[in-house]
Design a protein around this motif. Structure first.
Motif, mmCIF file in Angstrom:
data_model
loop_
_atom_site.group_PDB
_atom_site.id
_atom_site.type_symbol
_atom_site.label_atom_id
_atom_site.label_comp_id
_atom_site.label_asym_id
_atom_site.label_seq_id
_atom_site.Cartn_x
_atom_site.Cartn_y
_atom_site.Cartn_z
ATOM 1 N N GLY A 113 -2.425 72.096 -35.213
ATOM 2 C CA GLY A 113 -2.661 70.861 -34.477
ATOM 3 C C GLY A 113 -1.417 70.032 -34.268
ATOM 4 O O GLY A 113 -1.490 68.812 -34.087
ATOM 5 N N GLN A 114 -0.247 70.685 -34.258
ATOM 6 C CA GLN A 114 1.017 69.982 -34.067
ATOM 7 C C GLN A 114 1.703 70.372 -32.761
ATOM 8 O O GLN A 114 2.904 70.154 -32.586
ATOM 9 C CB GLN A 114 1.936 70.259 -35.257
ATOM 10 C CG GLN A 114 1.345 69.763 -36.573
ATOM 11 C CD GLN A 114 2.149 70.172 -37.793
ATOM 12 O OE1 GLN A 114 3.211 70.794 -37.681
ATOM 13 N NE2 GLN A 114 1.653 69.831 -38.971
ATOM 14 N N GLY A 115 0.937 70.961 -31.832
ATOM 15 C CA GLY A 115 1.461 71.272 -30.508
ATOM 16 C C GLY A 115 1.968 72.682 -30.333
ATOM 17 O O GLY A 115 2.262 73.094 -29.212
ATOM 18 N N GLY A 116 2.066 73.454 -31.428
ATOM 19 C CA GLY A 116 2.597 74.806 -31.312
ATOM 20 C C GLY A 116 1.719 75.730 -30.488
ATOM 21 O O GLY A 116 2.222 76.586 -29.752
ATOM 22 N N ILE A 117 0.401 75.584 -30.599
ATOM 23 C CA ILE A 117 -0.501 76.476 -29.868
ATOM 24 C C ILE A 117 -0.365 76.269 -28.368
ATOM 25 O O ILE A 117 -0.369 77.234 -27.593
ATOM 26 C CB ILE A 117 -1.971 76.268 -30.329
ATOM 27 C CG1 ILE A 117 -2.895 77.296 -29.688
ATOM 28 C CG2 ILE A 117 -2.459 74.865 -30.044
ATOM 29 C CD1 ILE A 117 -2.740 78.680 -30.202
#
Length: 310
Positions: A113-117
């Motif tokens: 949930g930190q933008g990596g996906i």
């Protein structure tokens, strides 16, 4: 069998052939996309395109305390030295997987949930709105963290699938339980779009759930099959590519039922080794794909190399 439940009902219910790596593949209708980057890697499995997505990676101290429950200091140090890694530090990888069946885009787990996906999907040429199905292998924070972004659904057009036992366990936790609170914030709002699956249930044709309980009460792995080619998405069955394979009986701090987790590891890893079926593991070194071979009383993970090149 899958069971479609409303939010109210949800809240009320307590061998295999090598597959070819590809550099360019259409992962969304009408789109030519590149999926051979440092955070997105595609493989062909029959008619399926399977893309691993690196959501993040970080080192962590205390490796033996995390992965070596029941091992002596000498045993843990020897296995580590034999595999050229430190016995003190573990490198963690977080790798959701995208499966394009030709008719649906199915995402397995959503990351931290930190933008990596979102970044990894962009490298694969896929926007979050294109995802048709999100499968949660289990509900630990690093698998459900990406369910929402700024309190909105990250994958607005998706339906959701998870094990009934997994949802029932975490949704029954009292306020103040860290994982239960995150499930309430990230997963429960999606209940009206969620189907609950049991062992042997199908997410889609060729995508079948396999119970591998122990890590969590409803932890599932997923069997993929297309045109006679097979692959297992092992999720958190084995959390480290050396220690959890060499000694499946070594207890892992994150496994809730450690005896059941060991039994699941031996069962699934034994099948992968015997049938020579490739696997993708959520915490394996990126691109997270490889094979399993017997090694003594345990196993060895063999990372993908050119045998998966087309």
């Amino acid at each position: 069998m899958t069971m479609k439940l409303t939010r109210r009902a949800a809240l009320g219910t307590a061998a295999a052939l090598p597959f070819a790596s590809i550099a360019t593949q259409s992962l969304a209708a009408g789109a030519e996309t590149k999926a051979n980057s440092t955070v997105a890697r595609s493989f062909q499995l029959g008619d399926f395109t399977v893309t691993t997505l690196l959501d993040g990676s970080l080192p962590r101290d205390g490796a033996q305390e995390i992965f070596g429950g029941g091992a002596s200091d000498e045993e843990f140090a020897k296995v580590s030295a034999d595999n050229f890694i430190s016995p003190d530090i573990a490198q963690f990888f977080f790798t959701p997987t995208l499966v394009n069946t030709g008719s649906e885009l199915i995402l397995f787990d959503t990351g931290l949930g930190q933008g990596g996906i979102q970044k990894a999907l962009a490298d694969a040429g896929v926007g979050p709105e294109a995802i048709n199905v999100v499968v949660l292998t289990h509900m630990h924070p690093d698998h459900i963290g990406g369910m929402t972004t700024n309190d909105a659904a990250t994958f607005p057009n998706a339906r959701y699938v998870t094990a009934a036992a997994e949802y029932d366990f975490w949704s029954a936790q009292e306020a103040g339980n860290r994982v239960g609170d995150l499930v309430a914030a990230k997963v429960t709002p999606m209940a009206e779009k969620m189907s609950f699956i049991e062992d042997g249930g199908e997410v889609a044709s060729g995508v079948t759930a396999m119970a591998a309980f122990g890590h969590t009460p409803g932890h599932m792995v997923y069997h993929l099959e297309s045109n006679g080619q097979r692959l297992i998405l092992t999720a958190d069955l084995a959390n480290h590519y050396v220690w959890s394979f060499a000694h499946p009986e070594w207890e892992v701090r994150f496994d809730m039922d450690k005896a059941a987790a060991t039994a699941s590891r031996r069962n699934v890893l034994g099948m992968l080794a015997a049938d020579k079926v490739p696997m993708i593991g959520y915490h394996m070194p990126f691109p997270a794909a490889g094979y399993v071979e017997p090694r003594g009383e345990g196993f060895r993970f063999i990372p993908v190399s050119y045998q998966m090149m087309g």
